[in-house]
Design a protein around this motif. Sequence first.
Motif, mmCIF file in Angstrom:
data_model
loop_
_atom_site.group_PDB
_atom_site.id
_atom_site.type_symbol
_atom_site.label_atom_id
_atom_site.label_comp_id
_atom_site.label_asym_id
_atom_site.label_seq_id
_atom_site.Cartn_x
_atom_site.Cartn_y
_atom_site.Cartn_z
ATOM 1 N N LEU A 83 0.868 -1.162 0.000
ATOM 2 C CA LEU A 83 0.000 0.000 0.000
ATOM 3 C C LEU A 83 0.911 1.219 0.000
ATOM 4 O O LEU A 83 1.747 1.379 0.899
ATOM 5 C CB LEU A 83 -0.892 -0.017 1.242
ATOM 6 C CG LEU A 83 -1.937 1.083 1.344
ATOM 7 C CD1 LEU A 83 -2.923 1.019 0.168
ATOM 8 C CD2 LEU A 83 -2.686 0.960 2.667
ATOM 9 N N GLU A 86 -0.582 7.844 -2.690
ATOM 10 C CA GLU A 86 -1.014 8.264 -4.030
ATOM 11 C C GLU A 86 0.053 9.125 -4.704
ATOM 12 O O GLU A 86 0.351 8.954 -5.874
ATOM 13 C CB GLU A 86 -2.345 9.020 -3.926
ATOM 14 C CG GLU A 86 -2.884 9.526 -5.249
ATOM 15 C CD GLU A 86 -3.306 8.426 -6.210
ATOM 16 O OE1 GLU A 86 -2.991 8.542 -7.415
ATOM 17 O OE2 GLU A 86 -3.946 7.460 -5.777
ATOM 18 N N PHE A 89 3.027 7.033 -6.166
ATOM 19 C CA PHE A 89 2.744 5.988 -7.155
ATOM 20 C C PHE A 89 3.396 6.290 -8.511
ATOM 21 O O PHE A 89 4.050 5.423 -9.095
ATOM 22 C CB PHE A 89 1.233 5.818 -7.305
ATOM 23 C CG PHE A 89 0.828 4.681 -8.199
ATOM 24 C CD1 PHE A 89 0.716 3.396 -7.697
ATOM 25 C CD2 PHE A 89 0.534 4.900 -9.537
ATOM 26 C CE1 PHE A 89 0.330 2.342 -8.516
ATOM 27 C CE2 PHE A 89 0.145 3.856 -10.364
ATOM 28 C CZ PHE A 89 0.052 2.578 -9.857
ATOM 29 N N ARG A 117 -7.718 0.572 -11.517
ATOM 30 C CA ARG A 117 -8.411 1.611 -10.727
ATOM 31 C C ARG A 117 -9.265 0.960 -9.643
ATOM 32 O O ARG A 117 -10.369 1.414 -9.358
ATOM 33 C CB ARG A 117 -9.302 2.464 -11.642
ATOM 34 C CG ARG A 117 -8.552 3.199 -12.721
ATOM 35 C CD ARG A 117 -7.916 4.416 -12.146
ATOM 36 N NE ARG A 117 -7.166 5.171 -13.152
ATOM 37 C CZ ARG A 117 -6.567 6.302 -12.895
ATOM 38 N NH1 ARG A 117 -6.644 6.822 -11.688
ATOM 39 N NH2 ARG A 117 -5.899 6.919 -13.832
ATOM 40 N N GLY A 120 -11.175 2.738 -6.123
ATOM 41 C CA GLY A 120 -10.988 4.178 -6.169
ATOM 42 C C GLY A 120 -9.542 4.623 -6.140
ATOM 43 O O GLY A 120 -9.261 5.825 -6.045
ATOM 44 N N GLY A 121 -8.629 3.700 -6.231
ATOM 45 C CA GLY A 121 -7.209 4.037 -6.247
ATOM 46 C C GLY A 121 -6.559 3.571 -7.529
ATOM 47 O O GLY A 121 -7.233 3.380 -8.544
ATOM 48 N N ARG A 122 -5.260 3.431 -7.493
ATOM 49 C CA ARG A 122 -4.515 2.926 -8.642
ATOM 50 C C ARG A 122 -3.617 1.791 -8.181
ATOM 51 O O ARG A 122 -3.167 1.782 -7.038
ATOM 52 C CB ARG A 122 -3.654 4.030 -9.259
ATOM 53 C CG ARG A 122 -4.490 5.144 -9.855
ATOM 54 C CD ARG A 122 -3.643 6.157 -10.604
ATOM 55 N NE ARG A 122 -2.782 6.892 -9.680
ATOM 56 C CZ ARG A 122 -1.693 7.550 -10.043
ATOM 57 N NH1 ARG A 122 -1.304 7.549 -11.304
ATOM 58 N NH2 ARG A 122 -0.971 8.206 -9.150
ATOM 59 N N GLY A 123 -3.361 0.858 -9.085
ATOM 60 C CA GLY A 123 -2.505 -0.264 -8.747
ATOM 61 C C GLY A 123 -1.813 -0.831 -9.959
ATOM 62 O O GLY A 123 -2.248 -0.620 -11.097
ATOM 63 N N MET A 137 -0.262 -0.470 -4.725
ATOM 64 C CA MET A 137 -1.658 -0.023 -4.788
ATOM 65 C C MET A 137 -1.831 1.165 -3.853
ATOM 66 O O MET A 137 -1.169 1.258 -2.828
ATOM 67 C CB MET A 137 -2.604 -1.156 -4.407
ATOM 68 C CG MET A 137 -2.353 -1.727 -3.047
ATOM 69 S SD MET A 137 -3.345 -3.210 -2.797
ATOM 70 C CE MET A 137 -3.058 -3.476 -1.053
ATOM 71 N N THR A 138 -2.710 2.070 -4.248
ATOM 72 C CA THR A 138 -2.909 3.282 -3.453
ATOM 73 C C THR A 138 -4.119 3.211 -2.545
ATOM 74 O O THR A 138 -4.313 4.108 -1.718
ATOM 75 C CB THR A 138 -3.034 4.522 -4.359
ATOM 76 O OG1 THR A 138 -4.172 4.369 -5.196
ATOM 77 C CG2 THR A 138 -1.785 4.722 -5.206
ATOM 78 N N ARG A 139 -4.930 2.186 -2.675
ATOM 79 C CA ARG A 139 -6.093 1.980 -1.797
ATOM 80 C C ARG A 139 -6.110 0.517 -1.381
ATOM 81 O O ARG A 139 -5.924 -0.362 -2.215
ATOM 82 C CB ARG A 139 -7.410 2.291 -2.504
ATOM 83 C CG ARG A 139 -7.602 3.709 -2.949
ATOM 84 C CD ARG A 139 -7.884 4.651 -1.769
ATOM 85 N NE ARG A 139 -8.138 5.998 -2.206
ATOM 86 C CZ ARG A 139 -7.193 6.888 -2.498
ATOM 87 N NH1 ARG A 139 -5.947 6.573 -2.450
ATOM 88 N NH2 ARG A 139 -7.522 8.117 -2.874
#
Length: 144
Positions: A83, A86, A89, A117, A120-123, A137-139
């Motif tokens: 994790l 954001e 990333f 996506r 709701g984040g990016r990975g 991953m950001t979420r």
Amino acid sequence: MTHAHAHAPHATTPQPSAVARLDHTVVYASDRRRSAEFLASVLGLEVSAPFGPFLPVDLGNGVTLDYYALTDEPIQSQHYAFLVAEDAFDGMIDRLTAAGVTYYADPHHTEAGQVNRLFGGRGAYFEDPDGHNMEIMTRPYVRP
């Protein structure tokens, strides 16, 4: 004379805030330095000094990945998910690209050069030098 304080934890000893918190795990590598430096560079971290046969990468959250050289048998691919912030990333994606490492939107590595996506984040997923399936991953995943 009371012994109530004889077994009390020292004030500076960090105590887990949950039942259990992962402290460290071993990551097998054919070349521990190469693999530790690869991941540290992608994540923007430093490789720590060797600790016995281990080469640690401190993730900065109380968890350490201890790279261990496994040279007498094949290394089985494992999955490690990180994790990340954001705002960090894009730099990680840029470092993967600069290193010539393909990243993917999916864990099966079919959507090359794309990010997902999820939640709701990016990975993104990528392989380390020994084929471990790494994920940034950001979420966090939303679990049922």
